[in-house]
Motif scaffolding. Sequence first.
Motif, short mmCIF file in Angstrom:
data_model
loop_
_atom_site.label_atom_id
_atom_site.label_comp_id
_atom_site.label_asym_id
_atom_site.label_seq_id
_atom_site.Cartn_x
_atom_site.Cartn_y
_atom_site.Cartn_z
N UNK A 62 -36.57 6.40 -37.69
CA UNK A 62 -36.68 5.49 -36.54
C UNK A 62 -36.55 6.27 -35.24
N UNK A 63 -37.26 5.83 -34.22
CA UNK A 63 -37.16 6.49 -32.93
C UNK A 63 -35.83 6.17 -32.26
N UNK A 64 -35.31 7.10 -31.45
CA UNK A 64 -34.03 6.85 -30.77
C UNK A 64 -34.12 5.69 -29.79
N UNK A 65 -33.04 4.94 -29.69
CA UNK A 65 -32.94 3.90 -28.66
C UNK A 65 -32.30 4.56 -27.44
N UNK A 66 -33.09 4.73 -26.40
CA UNK A 66 -32.65 5.55 -25.27
C UNK A 66 -33.43 5.14 -24.03
N UNK A 67 -32.74 5.11 -22.89
CA UNK A 67 -33.38 4.80 -21.62
C UNK A 67 -33.60 6.08 -20.84
N UNK A 68 -34.84 6.33 -20.44
CA UNK A 68 -35.14 7.55 -19.70
C UNK A 68 -34.65 7.44 -18.26
N UNK A 69 -34.14 8.53 -17.69
CA UNK A 69 -33.82 8.53 -16.25
C UNK A 69 -35.08 8.35 -15.42
N UNK A 70 -34.90 7.93 -14.18
CA UNK A 70 -36.05 7.66 -13.32
C UNK A 70 -36.54 8.87 -12.55
N UNK A 71 -35.82 9.99 -12.64
CA UNK A 71 -36.16 11.15 -11.81
C UNK A 71 -36.92 12.23 -12.58
N UNK A 72 -37.56 11.86 -13.70
CA UNK A 72 -38.35 12.83 -14.47
C UNK A 72 -39.78 12.84 -13.90
N UNK A 73 -40.00 13.68 -12.91
CA UNK A 73 -41.25 13.62 -12.16
C UNK A 73 -42.46 14.13 -12.95
N UNK A 82 -43.43 8.28 -24.02
CA UNK A 82 -43.20 8.22 -25.47
C UNK A 82 -42.67 9.57 -25.96
N UNK A 83 -43.32 10.65 -25.56
CA UNK A 83 -42.92 11.98 -26.01
C UNK A 83 -41.58 12.42 -25.41
N UNK A 84 -41.29 11.97 -24.21
CA UNK A 84 -40.07 12.40 -23.53
C UNK A 84 -38.81 11.84 -24.18
N UNK A 85 -38.92 10.72 -24.88
CA UNK A 85 -37.74 10.06 -25.45
C UNK A 85 -36.97 10.99 -26.39
N UNK A 86 -37.69 11.66 -27.31
CA UNK A 86 -37.04 12.56 -28.27
C UNK A 86 -36.46 13.78 -27.56
N UNK A 87 -37.01 14.11 -26.40
CA UNK A 87 -36.55 15.27 -25.63
C UNK A 87 -35.29 14.94 -24.84
N UNK A 88 -35.34 13.86 -24.08
CA UNK A 88 -34.23 13.54 -23.18
C UNK A 88 -32.95 13.20 -23.95
N UNK A 89 -33.10 12.62 -25.12
CA UNK A 89 -31.92 12.24 -25.90
C UNK A 89 -31.14 13.47 -26.38
N UNK A 90 -31.79 14.64 -26.34
CA UNK A 90 -31.13 15.89 -26.80
C UNK A 90 -30.82 16.83 -25.64
N UNK A 91 -30.98 16.40 -24.41
CA UNK A 91 -30.89 17.33 -23.27
C UNK A 91 -29.50 17.95 -23.10
#
Length: 274
Positions: A62-73, A82-91
């Motif tokens: 299952x994909x992570x349940x995660x809210x992306x920050x708004x400052x990812x320009x 979609x692709x950023x979700x798996x990245x940001x959750x591990x930052x």
Amino acid sequence: MSLHPTLQPYADAWTHSIEAISELVTPLVEGEWNRRTPCPGWSVRDVVSHVIGLDCEMLGDPRPIHTLPRDLFHVTNDHQRYMEMQVDVRRHHTAPEMTSELEYVIIRRNRQLRNESRDPGTKVRGPLGTELTLADAMRQHAFDVWVHEQDLRTALGRPGNLDSPGAHIARDVLLAALPDIVAVKADAPRSSAIVFDVHGPIEFLRTIRVDIQGRGTLETAPALGPAAALSLDWEAYVRLACGRVSLEAVADRVKAEGDPELTSAILRNFTVTR
């Protein structure tokens, strides 16, 4: 081995690239995980997070349940979100957390591939709810992981594997995109031919022929008197096609002949990846 023979090259390419990635990042100290890569907006940690996420999705996790920050320009569309979700959750994961998760997902994927008995035409889940065949999914995955291996090699100053199994998959994926780039995006003249001559670790000479209806086809036969011809080395070809470098940065490695407006239009639309 129950894997279908047509899928084996994709599995072999993935295995070669993922093991190379593991070898590259395992000895890194904490600060090296923050190095910038040619992949826009992503560090070494981010690229490895993305690769882990890709394999988790191939596993059906299952994909992570995660809210992306708004400052990812660097995130500007739904596919990137979609692709950023798996990245940001591990930052904020540490180096040991990253390498241990990578090793665990490699073990799980190797087990999945050993037990894979589905037909290449089986429909599987793709990004953003799309559906594609298992063969297409594995081909795209092998391509993605090899490209990200190259991102890491560039960031870490460890060039290599430009002629690996993954590189040959990448060649085929990028060549398949050429007819659309030339005939549709660059709007090449009808009843014309455009030649691509690529040299280096992987070499090929291909012609895109545009028919009277404006449809492009990929051919291995050389063209006499083409409307345009482009010659460049394999690494420059990959980096341009994958959006890792600007045309200005590799201008000295690209030789263009023929209609200057056409060659310019082709190079402006050369990026394949999103």
